[in-house]
Design an enzyme around this catalytic site. Structure first.
Site, short mmCIF file in Angstrom:
data_model
loop_
_atom_site.label_atom_id
_atom_site.label_comp_id
_atom_site.label_asym_id
_atom_site.label_seq_id
_atom_site.Cartn_x
_atom_site.Cartn_y
_atom_site.Cartn_z
N SER A 64 -3.22 14.82 -9.91
CA SER A 64 -3.73 15.95 -10.69
C SER A 64 -2.87 17.21 -10.56
CB SER A 64 -5.18 16.22 -10.27
OG SER A 64 -5.80 17.15 -11.13
N ASP A 116 -2.42 16.42 -14.84
CA ASP A 116 -2.93 15.21 -15.49
C ASP A 116 -3.89 15.55 -16.63
OD1 ASP A 116 -5.05 16.10 -13.88
OD2 ASP A 116 -5.75 14.07 -13.44
N GLU A 119 -16.53 23.90 -13.98
CA GLU A 119 -16.18 24.63 -12.77
C GLU A 119 -15.22 25.74 -13.17
OE1 GLU A 119 -16.25 21.75 -9.04
OE2 GLU A 119 -14.91 20.97 -10.58
N ARG A 175 -19.72 27.07 3.09
CA ARG A 175 -19.92 25.61 3.03
C ARG A 175 -18.77 24.93 3.77
NH1 ARG A 175 -16.47 23.65 -1.10
NH2 ARG A 175 -17.44 21.60 -1.02
N ASP A 211 -3.52 21.32 -16.40
CA ASP A 211 -2.95 20.92 -15.11
C ASP A 211 -2.16 19.63 -15.30
OD1 ASP A 211 -5.10 19.18 -15.43
OD2 ASP A 211 -5.57 19.11 -13.31
#
EC number: 5.4.2.3
Length: 564
Positions: free
Chosen positions: A74, A294, A396, A528, A292
């Site tokens: 990616s 890919d 996202e 997180r 990006d």
């Protein structure tokens, strides 16, 4: 009985043979996450071979349904490579197979691998032995290690008796996912079919743009940064057939133009917010998009000044907002039309975000009266949640996302379109809105985030609304934010809840976060644990950049004190 024993013997021989050909490199440990397996391309062959075994087993388990393998890393540097598996619906591989993927990739020797596979097929009830065939579609991006790793995947697939591999060629990741989905639906699934669907549905959407909209010539000019990857290559192939838009591809992947993902690409501009390699002050004011490596991520930007190296960014949150506005508007036209032919189209529209979505985008969407829900970070969670709606939209901030339409909704939309077209209403606003939704459902890649299909949907909607890049930017102003990483001894000591927005353990940490956040206007902060390294990620927002930085640092300090 003798034939079965011979088949079992052959199956064992093949597995032992392929495992001995691809021994695990010393010191390597592979972990299957949202992005599949990723590492330095030179070390990836054993993991890719074992992913081939895994994909073939997955297909056998699912009665021979096509499964996909894509070899890509990616947005990672060109020296890296990776492999991930697409399930028959075109989405990510089922999560409950991920522990087996990890165990298989890390089996230390051929005997261990054989025993692991035999135990797994027994537990899962997978009928090995050639009675059930398997089919695996393969694709790869333009990385130099891709061809070598493709061969490793083929050898892994062929280690399962009855498995059949089909090499689909050099593709974007979303193309491979689309092909898997279509093949299992029994519809055309070649690359030319993919291109035809994009080109035709984009043309239909532009035909439905009101005559007083569409903008001037500058509005139809788009410069696309292809990240020197496969997306630029594919866009060059079809741009001449995309009428109504003038596309110029930079960092297209041609020899000598640049290095894959180096100082270019969606990930670079989204994080750095500076101009890419290949862009200049002459591009000031022109709408630009960035893919990006890919082509599964998409962001937009505009070079803001001839004297500075900065850009105005439109990230995945604002792409989501544009799609939500457009779809809601078409539903409103259909359901609130004052025409005599008043056909309704009930639809539950859901917006799915993660905690990393900018708070201003969430507030904007809620102010529109839209239903906004959150999931943990990761496309696999977002996509699954989006499928619960008649129309689910997820993105996202990094530019990965899509729109999914339920089969039931599309069936009702098709019926409505047919009713309206057979009556005098085929020139009505209702009919046009229904046709726009149908075209949008065919243009967007419903299997996975797809930079090429997403880009064309953005362009069609901007023309439909008659909007400039600036109009789009001004939908809302992002709250300043800051992300930090804190190294810890054991990241598993942090347990989160409420889609990763709250810490349940240690409870004292959430109390400290709440206390710090209360000191700032529009303050929001969460932590997180990383999924891949021993760090805790800290995200903070506030009304100014200084305050966001201060809040992030304060919370990072609490994490260090407790866990460092």
């Amino acid at each position: 009985m003798a034939a079965n024993q011979e088949q079992e013997k052959e199956q064992r021989r093949r597995l032992l043979d392929v495992a001995s050909r691809f021994p695990l490199p010393s010191g390597c440990r592979f972990s299957y996450g949202t992005a599949g397996f990723r590492a330095d391309g030179a070390t990836m062959a054993p993991a890719v071979c074992r992913a081939g075994i895994l994909a073939a087993l997955r297909s056998v388990k699912l009665a021979g349904a096509a499964v996909g393998i894509v070899i890509t890393a990616s947005h990672n540097p060109v020296g890296d490579n990776g492999v991930k598996i697409a399930d028959p619906d075109g989405g990510m591989m089922a999560q409950h197979w991920e522990p087996f993927a990890d165990a298989l990739a890390n089996a230390p020797d051929p005997d261990a691998l054989l025993q692991l596979v035999l135990q797994f097929v027994k537990d899962e009830g997978i009928p090995l032995g050639g009675h059930h065939t398997a089919q695996v579609l393969l694709g790869r991006d333009t990385r130099p290690t891709g061809e070598y790793l493709l061969d490793a995947a083929l050898q892994g697939i062929n280690a399962i008796v009855g498995a059949h591999a089909i090499d689909m060629g050099i593709l974007t990741t979303p193309q491979l996912h689309w092909m898997v989905r279509n093949k299992n639906k029994g519809i055309k699934a070649s690359e030319s079919d993919y291109f035809t669907q994009l080109i035709d549905s984009f043309r239909r959407m532009l035909e439905l743009v009101p005559k007083d909209k569409g903008g001037d010539e500058l509005a139809k000019k788009l410069i696309v940064d292809g990240a020197n990857g496969i997306g630029g290559v594919k866009l060059e192939q079809i741009k001449a057939e995309l009428s109504g838009i003038d596309i110029i591809v930079r960092n297209s992947g041609k020899e000598g133009e640049g290095i894959l993902n180096h100082m270019c690409g969606a990930d670079f501009v989204q994080k750095e917010r500076v101009t890419h390699h290949g862009f200049s002050p002459e591009d000031v004011g022109v709408r630009c998009a960035s893919l990006d490596g890919d082509a599964d991520r998409l962001v937009y930007f505009c070079v803001s000044s001839a004297s500075e190296n900065k850009v105005d960014l439109v990230d995945g949150d604002k792409i989501l907002s544009l799609f939500a506005l457009f779809i809601r508007e078409q539903l409103d036209i259909i359901n609130n039309s004052g025409s005599q032919v008043n056909k309704s189209l009930p639809a539950r529209l859901g917006i799915v975000q993660t905690a990393y979505a900018n708070g201003a985008s969430t507030q904007f969407l809620k102010n529109l009266g839209l239903e906004v829900v959150f999931t943990p970070t990761g496309v696999k969670y977002l996509h699954k949640k989006a499928l619960e709606y008649d129309i689910g939209i997820y993105f996202e901030a990094n530019g990965h996302g899509t729109v999914v339409f339920s089969e039931e909704f599309l069936s009702q939309l098709d019926s409505l379109s047919n009713e309206l077209s057979s009556e005098t209403a085929n020139g009505s606003a209702q009919y046009h809105a229904a046709m726009r939704l149908m075209a949008a459902s065919q243009l967007i890649n419903q299997a996975v985030g797809d930079a090429l299909s997403g880009l064309l949907l953005v362009e069609a909607i901007l023309q439909y609304k008659g909007w400039s890049f600036q109009n789009w930017c001004e939908l809302y102003s992002d709250l300043p934010s800051r992300q930090l990483k804190v190294k810890v001894i054991d990241r598993s000591s942090i347990v989160t809840t409420d889609s990763e927005t709250k810490v349940s353990q240690p409870s004292s940490l959430q109390e400290s976060i709440d206390k710090e956040t209360a000191n700032y206007t529009h303050g929001r902060c969460f932590v997180r644990p990383s999924g891949t390294e021993d760090v805790v990620r800290v995200y903070a927002e506030a009304s100014t950049q200084v305050e966001a930085d201060s809040l992030a640092r304060s919370v990072a300090h609490h994490v260090e004190q407790l866990l460092g």
